[in-house]
Scaffold this motif. Structure first.
Motif, PDB file in Angstrom:
ATOM      1  N   GLY A  24       0.780  -1.231   0.000  1.00  0.00           N
ATOM      2  CA  GLY A  24       0.000   0.000   0.000  1.00  0.00           C
ATOM      3  C   GLY A  24       0.812   1.281   0.000  1.00  0.00           C
ATOM      4  O   GLY A  24       2.040   1.286  -0.017  1.00  0.00           O
ATOM      5  N   LEU A  25       0.084   2.387  -0.009  1.00  0.00           N
ATOM      6  CA  LEU A  25       0.698   3.708   0.011  1.00  0.00           C
ATOM      7  C   LEU A  25       1.555   3.886   1.267  1.00  0.00           C
ATOM      8  O   LEU A  25       1.172   3.438   2.341  1.00  0.00           O
ATOM      9  CB  LEU A  25      -0.383   4.788   0.012  1.00  0.00           C
ATOM     10  N   ASN A  26       2.696   4.552   1.111  1.00  0.00           N
ATOM     11  CA  ASN A  26       3.501   4.906   2.285  1.00  0.00           C
ATOM     12  C   ASN A  26       4.035   6.325   2.100  1.00  0.00           C
ATOM     13  O   ASN A  26       4.186   6.814   0.972  1.00  0.00           O
ATOM     14  CB  ASN A  26       4.613   3.893   2.529  1.00  0.00           C
ATOM     15  N   VAL A  57      -7.652   1.953  -0.320  1.00  0.00           N
ATOM     16  CA  VAL A  57      -8.943   2.248   0.308  1.00  0.00           C
ATOM     17  C   VAL A  57      -8.840   2.412   1.819  1.00  0.00           C
ATOM     18  O   VAL A  57      -9.726   3.004   2.444  1.00  0.00           O
ATOM     19  CB  VAL A  57      -9.988   1.167  -0.068  1.00  0.00           C
ATOM     20  N   THR A  58      -7.751   1.934   2.425  1.00  0.00           N
ATOM     21  CA  THR A  58      -7.552   2.122   3.863  1.00  0.00           C
ATOM     22  C   THR A  58      -6.430   3.115   4.172  1.00  0.00           C
ATOM     23  O   THR A  58      -6.069   3.301   5.335  1.00  0.00           O
ATOM     24  CB  THR A  58      -7.227   0.775   4.549  1.00  0.00           C
ATOM     25  N   VAL A  60      -8.298   6.942  -5.677  1.00  0.00           N
ATOM     26  CA  VAL A  60      -8.158   5.563  -5.204  1.00  0.00           C
ATOM     27  C   VAL A  60      -9.017   4.643  -6.057  1.00  0.00           C
ATOM     28  O   VAL A  60     -10.206   4.896  -6.266  1.00  0.00           O
ATOM     29  CB  VAL A  60      -8.590   5.442  -3.718  1.00  0.00           C
ATOM     30  N   THR A  61      -8.409   3.570  -6.580  1.00  0.00           N
ATOM     31  CA  THR A  61      -9.188   2.463  -7.146  1.00  0.00           C
ATOM     32  C   THR A  61      -8.731   1.192  -6.437  1.00  0.00           C
ATOM     33  O   THR A  61      -7.538   0.916  -6.370  1.00  0.00           O
ATOM     34  CB  THR A  61      -9.024   2.323  -8.679  1.00  0.00           C
ATOM     35  N   ASP A  89     -14.575   1.926   8.174  1.00  0.00           N
ATOM     36  CA  ASP A  89     -15.774   2.748   8.352  1.00  0.00           C
ATOM     37  C   ASP A  89     -15.589   4.144   7.780  1.00  0.00           C
ATOM     38  O   ASP A  89     -16.539   4.768   7.309  1.00  0.00           O
ATOM     39  CB  ASP A  89     -16.138   2.847   9.846  1.00  0.00           C
ATOM     40  N   VAL A  90     -14.337   4.655   7.843  1.00  0.00           N
ATOM     41  CA  VAL A  90     -14.016   5.971   7.293  1.00  0.00           C
ATOM     42  C   VAL A  90     -13.157   5.786   6.051  1.00  0.00           C
ATOM     43  O   VAL A  90     -12.195   5.017   6.062  1.00  0.00           O
ATOM     44  CB  VAL A  90     -13.257   6.831   8.328  1.00  0.00           C
ATOM     45  N   LEU A  91     -13.503   6.498   4.975  1.00  0.00           N
ATOM     46  CA  LEU A  91     -12.748   6.417   3.726  1.00  0.00           C
ATOM     47  C   LEU A  91     -11.669   7.496   3.682  1.00  0.00           C
ATOM     48  O   LEU A  91     -11.794   8.530   4.352  1.00  0.00           O
ATOM     49  CB  LEU A  91     -13.684   6.596   2.535  1.00  0.00           C
TER      50      LEU A  91
END
Length: 356
Positions: free
Chosen positions: A74-76, A98-99, A116-117, A124-126
């Protein structure tokens, strides 16, 4: 499903209209775009898909896939900082994001927009991104929820092109099928149509990179099936991510030179051979340990740790142990004062939820 299958309108995916507007603006204004992918076959094919399309339509585009061992999934923030240094103004995530709530906020603080795809379960929060396209969003009305990351990326291209899918599947069906079959998503609905069309295209592919990969896998002159793709092509692409050579896979899939493609395919085949040897060594060590200890043998959950294990392959070893013993398995690779794990589970026991 027949050849005239109808794909659902990509704009039914929540935020797809926002994603399209932001990406079109970036292309029109010559803003630098980074496609931020993942190091498995789904993430690699999704990266190649979006990168190739944006380059074709004149975008100033680069790609970034994190290293499994040093960066993780994921993103860092370090990667975002590096992209900022290279003038990136828009990041498009594929098969991740997405997280990434904190990371997207950090990107915004540097003036970088994020689209984001993803196809993983959101929290619960995007993230506060320009757009968050994920069929698993609670408010997403799309009729099909089981797309792989590359499937969501394909829908993005369809929306950008104003295509119902019939045109772009002819261009990218091979990549979409490869990533979809690799990610072991439900082969139903649109996934079945994408896989069927893509496997047929792979049999006659004109891409030098895929031709070379088929050749080194011993499939160059054989009729292909979904099974031969899953067991012949996918492990070789995945091996590049497991052993931190993912750029070789991206270069191979994009390569248009037959000689260079064959050179890359042979490198990747050698990586896969190495991956299998490492995996077998770890697996045999674990089986011996379990069989020698009745307390381990009859535990309802297998949790084992070891030093010197390659963290890129413990997931496969965990999968083999789960298959052999019929119970969830969590393996931890210890290096210094840090342990990184990978888990596999059985039907009816959601391992991520259990760990959480």
């Amino acid at each position: 499903l027949g050849d005239d299958v109808l794909f659902f309108d990509p704009l039914l995916l929540r935020d797809m209209d926002k994603a399209v507007a932001r990406i079109r603006k970036a292309v029109a204004e010559g803003q630098r775009i980074a496609v931020y992918g993942d190091y498995d076959c789904d993430g690699i094919t999704a990266t190649v898909l979006v990168y190739h399309y944006l380059e074709t339509v004149g975008g100033d585009v680069i790609y970034y896939i994190p290293q499994r061992e040093s960066e993780g999934y994921g993103l860092n923030t370090a990667a975002i900082g590096l992209m900022h240094q290279h003038g990136v103004e828009l990041v498009i995530t594929v098969d991740n994001g997405v997280t990434a709530i904190d990371e997207v906020s950090y990107a915004a603080s540097l003036g970088i927009d994020v689209v984001v795809t993803d196809h993983h379960q959101p929290r619960d929060v995007l993230p506060a991104a320009c757009a968050v396209v994920d069929p698993h969003r609670a408010d997403c009305p799309s009729p099909f929820k089981h797309l792989a990351g590359v499937g969501v990326a394909f829908k993005l291209l369809c929306a950008l092109e104003g295509d119902d899918g019939q045109l772009l599947i002819e261009e990218y069906g091979d990549f979409v099928a490869l990533g979809t079959l690799a990610d072991v998503v439900s082969i139903s609905g649109e996934n079945r149509a994408l896989a069927r069309k893509g496997v047929a295209m792979l049999c006659h592919t004109q891409r030098p990179g895929l031709q070379a990969l088929l050749e080194v896998a011993g499939l160059g002159d054989k009729a292909l099936s979904s099974e031969s793709v899953v067991y012949g092509l996918v492990p070789r692409i995945n091996a590049t991510g497991r052993l931190d050579s993912v750029d070789a896979a991206v270069e191979l899939l994009l390569c248009e030179d037959a000689e260079r493609s064959l050179e890359l395919a042979r490198q990747i085949d050698a990586l896969n051979t190495r991956r299998k040897a490492i995996e077998t060594e770890i697996y045999q060590e674990l089986v011996a340990r379990i069989e020698a200890d009745p307390l381990l043998r009859y535990q309802r959950l297998l949790v084992l740790a070891g030093e010197g294990w390659h963290p890129g392959v413990v997931g496969i070893a965990a999968a083999r142990l789960t298959e052999r013993y019929g119970r969830p398995c969590l393996l931890l690779a210890i290096e210094g004062d840090e342990a990184r794990g990978s888990a596999r589970s059985v039907e009816g026991f959601p391992i991520v939820e259990a760990i959480s």
